[in-house]
Design a protein around this motif. Structure first.
Motif, mmCIF file in Angstrom:
data_model
loop_
_atom_site.group_PDB
_atom_site.id
_atom_site.type_symbol
_atom_site.label_atom_id
_atom_site.label_comp_id
_atom_site.label_asym_id
_atom_site.label_seq_id
_atom_site.Cartn_x
_atom_site.Cartn_y
_atom_site.Cartn_z
ATOM 1 N N LEU A 175 -37.459 41.982 15.163
ATOM 2 C CA LEU A 175 -36.725 43.205 15.471
ATOM 3 C C LEU A 175 -35.992 43.094 16.799
ATOM 4 C CD1 LEU A 175 -39.316 45.937 14.393
ATOM 5 C CD2 LEU A 175 -37.202 45.320 13.202
ATOM 6 N N LYS A 176 -36.636 42.509 17.794
ATOM 7 C CA LYS A 176 -35.986 42.385 19.104
ATOM 8 C C LYS A 176 -34.810 41.425 19.040
ATOM 9 C CE LYS A 176 -38.435 43.019 22.841
ATOM 10 N NZ LYS A 176 -39.384 42.919 23.960
ATOM 11 N N THR A 177 -34.957 40.353 18.263
ATOM 12 C CA THR A 177 -33.833 39.427 18.089
ATOM 13 C C THR A 177 -32.672 40.108 17.389
ATOM 14 O OG1 THR A 177 -35.305 37.510 18.010
ATOM 15 C CG2 THR A 177 -33.116 37.243 17.059
ATOM 16 N N CYS A 178 -32.978 40.886 16.349
ATOM 17 C CA CYS A 178 -31.929 41.573 15.597
ATOM 18 C C CYS A 178 -31.264 42.672 16.421
ATOM 19 C CB CYS A 178 -32.491 42.148 14.304
ATOM 20 S SG CYS A 178 -32.943 40.875 13.094
ATOM 21 N N ALA A 179 -32.016 43.287 17.335
ATOM 22 C CA ALA A 179 -31.421 44.286 18.224
ATOM 23 C C ALA A 179 -30.340 43.637 19.099
ATOM 24 C CB ALA A 179 -32.493 44.937 19.084
ATOM 25 N N ARG A 183 -36.877 50.999 25.770
ATOM 26 C CA ARG A 183 -35.835 51.473 26.677
ATOM 27 C C ARG A 183 -35.354 50.338 27.568
ATOM 28 N NH1 ARG A 183 -38.693 57.252 28.052
ATOM 29 N NH2 ARG A 183 -40.530 55.924 28.191
ATOM 30 N N ASP A 184 -34.090 50.419 27.946
ATOM 31 C CA ASP A 184 -33.444 49.353 28.726
ATOM 32 C C ASP A 184 -33.522 48.015 27.997
ATOM 33 O OD1 ASP A 184 -32.416 50.581 31.186
ATOM 34 O OD2 ASP A 184 -34.504 51.093 31.554
ATOM 35 N N TYR A 185 -33.320 48.060 26.691
ATOM 36 C CA TYR A 185 -33.287 46.852 25.869
ATOM 37 C C TYR A 185 -32.246 47.045 24.774
ATOM 38 C CZ TYR A 185 -34.754 42.793 23.206
ATOM 39 O OH TYR A 185 -34.756 41.579 22.581
ATOM 40 N N PRO A 186 -31.403 46.041 24.445
ATOM 41 C CA PRO A 186 -31.430 44.653 24.916
ATOM 42 C C PRO A 186 -30.982 44.456 26.371
ATOM 43 C CG PRO A 186 -30.256 44.833 22.820
ATOM 44 C CD PRO A 186 -30.430 46.210 23.337
ATOM 45 N N TRP A 217 -35.256 49.774 9.746
ATOM 46 C CA TRP A 217 -33.989 50.070 10.418
ATOM 47 C C TRP A 217 -34.098 49.848 11.923
ATOM 48 C CZ3 TRP A 217 -34.855 53.822 14.019
ATOM 49 C CH2 TRP A 217 -35.922 54.700 13.807
ATOM 50 N N LEU A 218 -32.944 49.652 12.514
ATOM 51 C CA LEU A 218 -32.810 49.509 13.966
ATOM 52 C C LEU A 218 -31.638 50.373 14.428
ATOM 53 C CD1 LEU A 218 -33.016 45.634 14.551
ATOM 54 C CD2 LEU A 218 -34.479 47.311 15.680
ATOM 55 N N VAL A 219 -31.771 50.983 15.576
ATOM 56 C CA VAL A 219 -30.664 51.706 16.201
ATOM 57 C C VAL A 219 -30.613 51.287 17.663
ATOM 58 C CG1 VAL A 219 -29.679 53.929 16.822
ATOM 59 C CG2 VAL A 219 -30.892 53.686 14.655
ATOM 60 N N VAL A 220 -29.463 50.788 18.091
ATOM 61 C CA VAL A 220 -29.251 50.463 19.497
ATOM 62 C C VAL A 220 -28.162 51.400 20.024
ATOM 63 C CG1 VAL A 220 -28.633 48.717 21.201
ATOM 64 C CG2 VAL A 220 -29.880 48.049 19.141
ATOM 65 N N MET A 221 -28.503 52.164 21.051
ATOM 66 C CA MET A 221 -27.570 53.113 21.644
ATOM 67 C C MET A 221 -27.263 52.692 23.070
ATOM 68 S SD MET A 221 -29.276 56.651 20.173
ATOM 69 C CE MET A 221 -27.849 57.672 20.555
ATOM 70 N N SER A 222 -25.996 52.811 23.445
ATOM 71 C CA SER A 222 -25.576 52.417 24.786
ATOM 72 C C SER A 222 -24.431 53.309 25.233
ATOM 73 C CB SER A 222 -25.146 50.943 24.800
ATOM 74 O OG SER A 222 -24.041 50.743 23.935
ATOM 75 N N PRO A 223 -24.249 53.477 26.554
ATOM 76 C CA PRO A 223 -23.141 54.291 27.046
ATOM 77 C C PRO A 223 -21.802 53.667 26.663
ATOM 78 C CG PRO A 223 -24.760 53.848 28.777
ATOM 79 C CD PRO A 223 -25.093 52.945 27.644
ATOM 80 N N GLY A 224 -20.865 54.515 26.256
ATOM 81 C CA GLY A 224 -19.524 54.046 25.916
ATOM 82 C C GLY A 224 -18.513 54.570 26.905
ATOM 83 N N VAL A 282 -26.229 50.787 14.147
ATOM 84 C CA VAL A 282 -27.342 50.965 13.225
ATOM 85 C C VAL A 282 -27.476 49.727 12.358
ATOM 86 C CG1 VAL A 282 -28.297 52.387 11.364
ATOM 87 C CG2 VAL A 282 -26.940 53.457 13.181
ATOM 88 N N GLY A 283 -28.686 49.215 12.243
ATOM 89 C CA GLY A 283 -28.942 48.063 11.392
ATOM 90 C C GLY A 283 -29.936 48.406 10.303
ATOM 91 N N LEU A 284 -29.638 48.037 9.063
ATOM 92 C CA LEU A 284 -30.545 48.234 7.930
ATOM 93 C C LEU A 284 -30.880 46.882 7.320
ATOM 94 C CD1 LEU A 284 -28.873 51.277 6.101
ATOM 95 C CD2 LEU A 284 -30.826 51.325 7.651
ATOM 96 N N PHE A 285 -32.140 46.641 7.034
ATOM 97 C CA PHE A 285 -32.564 45.400 6.404
ATOM 98 C C PHE A 285 -32.556 45.597 4.891
ATOM 99 C CE2 PHE A 285 -34.358 45.203 10.624
ATOM 100 C CZ PHE A 285 -34.196 43.876 10.990
ATOM 101 N N VAL A 286 -31.787 44.758 4.195
ATOM 102 C CA VAL A 286 -31.719 44.838 2.737
ATOM 103 C C VAL A 286 -32.070 43.480 2.157
ATOM 104 C CG1 VAL A 286 -30.014 46.678 2.761
ATOM 105 C CG2 VAL A 286 -29.237 44.318 2.717
ATOM 106 N N SER A 287 -32.396 43.466 0.876
ATOM 107 C CA SER A 287 -32.877 42.242 0.243
ATOM 108 C C SER A 287 -31.790 41.174 0.208
ATOM 109 C CB SER A 287 -33.345 42.540 -1.186
ATOM 110 O OG SER A 287 -32.239 42.925 -1.982
ATOM 111 N N ALA A 288 -32.223 39.941 -0.004
ATOM 112 C CA ALA A 288 -31.287 38.815 -0.024
ATOM 113 C C ALA A 288 -30.381 38.841 -1.243
ATOM 114 C CB ALA A 288 -32.050 37.493 0.020
ATOM 115 N N SER A 289 -30.687 39.725 -2.205
ATOM 116 C CA SER A 289 -29.853 39.802 -3.398
ATOM 117 C C SER A 289 -28.666 40.745 -3.203
ATOM 118 C CB SER A 289 -30.696 40.297 -4.581
ATOM 119 O OG SER A 289 -31.282 41.558 -4.292
ATOM 120 N N PHE A 290 -28.244 40.877 -1.953
ATOM 121 C CA PHE A 290 -27.115 41.741 -1.623
ATOM 122 C C PHE A 290 -25.885 41.298 -2.424
ATOM 123 C CE2 PHE A 290 -23.493 43.031 0.981
ATOM 124 C CZ PHE A 290 -23.829 44.324 1.301
ATOM 125 N N PRO A 291 -25.371 42.157 -3.301
ATOM 126 C CA PRO A 291 -24.298 41.734 -4.201
ATOM 127 C C PRO A 291 -22.945 41.608 -3.498
ATOM 128 C CG PRO A 291 -24.796 44.052 -4.531
ATOM 129 C CD PRO A 291 -25.803 43.549 -3.540
#
Length: 418
Positions: free
Chosen positions: A6-10, A149-152, A181-188, A197-206
């Motif tokens: 999860l931390k790598t994917c963030a 917090r304060d990551y990545p 799921w993952l959500v990374v929020m940062s000031p814009g 936002v990241g969602l993990f889905v199966s490898a059979s992604f069509p």
């Protein structure tokens, strides 16, 4: 291992390299960029957008000041302050570490209907039917929730959720249409927040899924935006932020001039005794702890305190070696403040007895001390003494001034106090 994934994917969510673009879409005037990236035997689906700060945060709050999940997903604390999540009711099942919990969540009827509509459009990615029976009176799920917090990077925050599979009795990336799921929020830009936002889905992604992506993106983005607005009053509650800041205490071990601390010796049935044993007169509640010995092996303060508290019959007191996914140095430990205060009088007597035993065993004038109210130190980051370069900013929950230079086991470092 899954936490490391999860931390790598963030970090990956904030890096635009090696992503395969699937299209840019407009939703309620906001541009949503969708891309996908293979991760091990899965795919990580990314939704990249910006939101108005005022939609998700109150004035004076930023993305790093949102309380930990053990606070905002705790119905007992919410009721205490007259707050309620309109979508779900929660039961805090287990605290794994600060910022890392397992909850039971029951979905309210209105949310089940909204979720069902969204999942029906996302089923192409999961190959399953919608997981919530909208006619059911109650649907309960188990989820592991994490906040870093304060990551990545400093000023950013990562939030993650992992569903529980009752068949395998484990937390996995996908259970039916429930996805990790993952959500990374940062000031814009001024007035905006970057939301990945990241969602993990199966490898059979069509490969043909892009033709249906618009409907799915609209449905999922709309649900996510609605949830952020619904959680605004909870995530930006001054009362909950105060709860969060007072939830834990950081203990530091100082001044071990003659080696590691001792433990009380419990008489074994074999009658054998370890080396380095000393007898003293116990103090107060520790009057029966008259014999102490120096344990061997690798030392860390969390392990030592856990062993000591178990001997004292306080094994319900949780001792942690990390804070929001950050491993602390071996001579620091994190405890729940209310548990520490509950055993404070007992521990004080025990530690006075320990200091007497330590001095007697080592024929010295100084003994280890355990102090609170210190800034957490990460194991993989160097400490900057007074007069050095400015340290990295820390989140509000860490706003504790550094008044001493810490002393590692068996190594004395000059104090910076005046």
């Amino acid at each position: 291992p899954f936490s490391r994934l999860l931390k790598t994917c963030a970090k990956d969510l904030m890096d635009d390299t090696l992503w395969n673009a699937m299209g840019d879409f407009q939703h309620n005037g906001e541009e949503v960029k969708v891309s996908v990236k293979p991760v091990m035997d899965l795919h990580l689906l990314r939704f990249k957008s910006q939101s108005n700060s005022s939609d998700v945060l109150e004035d004076g709050f930023d993305v790093t000041s949102v309380p930990r999940p053990e606070v905002i997903y705790n119905d007992q604390i919410l009721r205490k302050h007259g707050l309620r999540d309109p979508a779900c009711a929660y039961h805090l099942e287990q605290l794994l570490a600060p910022g890392d919990v397992i909850i039971q969540r029951s979905y309210r009827q209105a949310f089940r209907q909204r979720w069902g509509k969204t999942v029906s459009k996302a089923a192409v990615l999961t190959g399953t039917a919608q997981p919530l029976e909208t006619k059911s009176m109650e649907v309960v799920s188990r989820t592991r929730l994490l906040t870093w917090r304060d990551y990545p990077s400093s000023g950013q925050s990562t939030f993650a959720g992992v569903p529980f599979d009752p068949l395998t009795e484990s937390f996995v990336t996908q259970v039916g249409s429930e996805m990790a799921w993952l959500v990374v929020m940062s000031p814009g830009s001024p007035g905006l927040i970057n939301v990945n936002v990241g969602l993990f889905v199966s490898a059979s992604f069509p490969s043909w899924a892009a033709s249906l992506m618009t409907k799915m993106v609209h449905a999922m983005h709309e649900l996510f935006q609605a949830r952020m607005k619904e959680m605004k009053s909870i995530g930006c509650s001054e009362a909950l932020l105060k709860e969060d800041r007072s939830l834990y205490i950081i203990l530091s071990l100082r001044t071990c001039p003659h080696g590691r601390p001792l433990l009380p010796l419990l008489r074994s049935s074999s009658g054998t005794s370890p080396e380095g044993v000393v007898s003293v007169t116990g103090v107060g509640a520790a009057q029966n702890l008259t014999t102490w010995f120096r344990p061997t092996g690798t030392f860390s303060l969390p392990s030592y305190l856990s062993d000591l508290l178990a001997i004292l019959g306080c094994d319900d007191v949780q001792v942690f070696d990390s804070l929001e996914g950050r491993q602390l140095v071996p001579y620091q430990a994190v405890l729940r403040r209310e548990q520490w205060e509950r055993i404070g009088s007992l521990f004080n007597d025990v530690w006075l007895t320990h200091r007497a035993a330590y001095k007697k065993l080592n024929s010295c004038k100084h003994a280890p001390t355990i102090v609170d109210g210190r800034q957490p130190r990460e194991a993989d980051k160097p400490f900057l003494p007074a007069g050095g370069a400015a340290p990295e900013p820390v989140s509000p929950s860490y706003s504790i001034a550094v008044r001493n230079t810490f002393i590692e086991i068996g190594e004395e470092i000059p104090s910076t106090e005046s």
